[in-house]
Design a protein around this motif. Structure first.
Motif, PDB file in Angstrom:
ATOM      1  N   SER A  70       0.777  -1.295  -0.015  1.00 55.44           N
ATOM      2  CA  SER A  70       0.093  -0.008   0.114  1.00 55.44           C
ATOM      3  C   SER A  70       1.141   1.189   0.037  1.00 55.44           C
ATOM      4  N   VAL A  71       0.547   2.157  -0.815  1.00 48.55           N
ATOM      5  CA  VAL A  71       1.557   3.531  -1.005  1.00 48.55           C
ATOM      6  C   VAL A  71       0.633   4.569  -1.023  1.00 48.55           C
ATOM      7  N   ALA A  72       1.085   5.607  -0.256  1.00 48.10           N
ATOM      8  CA  ALA A  72       0.502   6.836  -0.474  1.00 48.10           C
ATOM      9  C   ALA A  72       1.230   8.043  -1.394  1.00 48.10           C
ATOM     10  N   LEU A  73       0.969   8.282  -2.367  1.00 45.70           N
ATOM     11  CA  LEU A  73       1.454   8.981  -3.341  1.00 45.70           C
ATOM     12  C   LEU A  73       1.506  10.564  -2.620  1.00 45.70           C
ATOM     13  N   LYS A  74       2.836  11.149  -2.691  1.00 48.70           N
ATOM     14  CA  LYS A  74       2.865  12.412  -2.327  1.00 48.70           C
ATOM     15  C   LYS A  74       3.818  13.212  -3.556  1.00 48.70           C
ATOM     16  N   GLY A 187      -2.581  -2.313  -8.904  1.00 45.30           N
ATOM     17  CA  GLY A 187      -3.521  -2.415  -7.919  1.00 45.30           C
ATOM     18  C   GLY A 187      -4.710  -1.367  -8.346  1.00 45.30           C
ATOM     19  N   ARG A 188      -5.491  -0.981  -7.063  1.00 49.00           N
ATOM     20  CA  ARG A 188      -6.392  -0.234  -7.139  1.00 49.00           C
ATOM     21  C   ARG A 188      -6.191   0.945  -6.497  1.00 49.00           C
ATOM     22  N   ILE A 211      -2.676   3.826  -3.265  1.00 48.30           N
ATOM     23  CA  ILE A 211      -2.757   2.452  -4.095  1.00 48.30           C
ATOM     24  C   ILE A 211      -2.739   1.466  -3.162  1.00 48.30           C
ATOM     25  N   ASN A 212      -3.515   0.464  -3.551  1.00 51.99           N
ATOM     26  CA  ASN A 212      -3.575  -0.871  -2.770  1.00 51.99           C
ATOM     27  C   ASN A 212      -3.386  -1.957  -3.631  1.00 51.99           C
ATOM     28  N   VAL A 217      -3.490 -10.618  -1.737  1.00 53.02           N
ATOM     29  CA  VAL A 217      -3.792 -10.012  -0.519  1.00 53.02           C
ATOM     30  C   VAL A 217      -3.304 -10.910   0.821  1.00 53.02           C
ATOM     31  N   TYR A 218      -3.233 -10.194   1.727  1.00 56.20           N
ATOM     32  CA  TYR A 218      -2.967 -11.050   3.037  1.00 56.20           C
ATOM     33  C   TYR A 218      -4.612 -10.953   3.766  1.00 56.20           C
TER      34      TYR A 218
END
Length: 376
Positions: A70-74, A187-188, A211-212, A217-218
């Motif tokens: 999972s990533v938070a775009l900055k 991902g989505r 984005i996840n 998935v876990y």
């Protein structure tokens, strides 16, 4: 007189009839006993077979779906949004362009750095020519060694300056690459928190989007510590399996155990287990609570429908049909599985057990099988 006689005669006949009815038991030879002993009542029951089959050993629990990545775009530069290249909630692939930022200021700085590099390269060429000239002259005794040394020093200084110029240029090119924000994995993506024209900077706390990873998935859940030894043995043999089902739906995803936490929670006696699911159809959504079933192994055992097992003060038992009669058979139930009871002892398989109608039964009661109820 004749009429009176008839009335008395009729009364006598009536009294005799009543006396005969009251005393019928004696002159009929005991009533029902004259017919012989009554036959015992036959109870209609529903039967099922005790089966000897392979039954999985599993543990049910509640789990949570979590993304592997999972990533938070900055933004890594201070500039404005020029374009947004995705729809909110869309699937994205690795390398897809998501945001374009204004790069005009960085482009100007790159041109300036390129000009500085070209100037220093030209000065280096001149210094190297002087060094070659002084080297030839000193060999002929036409100049001093000091001039040669000074020319070499100037050449070395310019070589270092060019390296610094090239590093500055490379840094600006890296800064420019930050103006094109691409997806690091497939991902989505969430809804975009910024629109075209918004000013962004690295110090912003809210991400541009998140984005996840959706596949795989876990699924994280907890199991009792008593199952830990069996689970580790199953993992060593690659026999473990995890099934995750969304409550209220029949769709599920299969996977395997990816990790077992290295510590048991001393307050609950539970250990955290993480299963990895393929989730190619995106059945499982990050954050969803799911019903998980951890299948540790399969073992051979005798099973009967759970409705056949009765309970008494002496323990569990089932009614078994033998020669048309019900017989009490004590059993030891080790566990239940999908509406069936797994027996440790009591039956060997193949017996006819009563699954409905036990209320009227006792040891030796005559029974007759009937068809199963509709929808049973």
């Amino acid at each position: 007189m004749k009429k009176r006689s008839l009335i008395l005669f009729a009364g006598a006949v009536g009294i005799a009839a009543v006396a005969a009815f009251v005393t019928r038991g004696s002159w009929m030879g005991g009533g029902a006993s004259a017919l012989g002993p009554q036959r015992p009542r036959v109870v209609s029951v529903e039967l099922a077979k005790a089966e000897h089959k392979s039954v999985p050993v599993d543990v049910d629990s509640i789990g949570t779906v979590t993304p592997i990545s999972s990533v938070a775009l900055k933004s890594r530069v201070e500039t404005t949004i020029v374009a947004v290249h995705f729809e909110d909630g869309a699937r994205v692939s690795e390398g897809d362009l998501l945001f374009t930022l204004d790069a005009r200021q960085i482009d100007a700085q790159i041109e300036q750095a390129e000009g500085m590099l070209a100037k220093d390269q030209a000065q280096l060429e001149g210094a190297q020519r002087d060094l070659r000239r002084y080297t030839d002259l000193v060999a002929k005794g036409a100049t001093t060694q000091v001039n040669v040394d000074n020319a070499k020093t100037q050449s070395d200084i310019l070589i270092g300056t060019i390296k610094a110029d090239q590093a500055a240029l490379d840094n600006l090119k890296v800064q420019k690459s930050y103006t094109l924000i691409r997806s690091p994995f497939s991902g989505r993506i969430s809804a975009a928190n910024v629109k075209v024209g918004n000013f962004v900077r690295p110090a912003d706390t809210a991400p541009l989007a998140v984005i996840n990873q959706m596949a795989p998935v876990y699924v994280t859940f907890a199991i009792p510590q008593r199952v830990l030894v069996d689970l580790r043995e199953a993992m060593a043999k690659a026999d473990s399996k995890v099934i995750a089902t969304i409550p209220g739906h029949q769709r599920s995803e299969d996977g395997k155990v990816a990790m077992v936490e290295n510590t048991v929670d001393s307050t609950t006696g539970m250990v955290t287990v993480r299963g990895i699911m393929n989730n190619e159809n995106e059945t499982l959504w990050p954050g969803t609570l799911v019903n998980t079933k951890l299948v540790i192994r399969a073992e051979e055992a005798v099973t009967v429908p759970t409705s056949a097992v009765q309970r008494s003060q002496n323990g569990n038992f089932v009614f078994v049909m033998k020669d048309g009669r019900a017989h009490v058979q004590p059993v030891n139930v080790s566990r239940t599985f999908q509406g069936t009871s797994v027996l440790a002892t009591g039956l060997t398989g193949g017996e006819d057990v009563v699954v409905d109608g036990q209320l009227l039964l006792s040891e030796g009661t005559p029974i007759a099988p009937r068809a199963a109820k509709a929808g049973a």
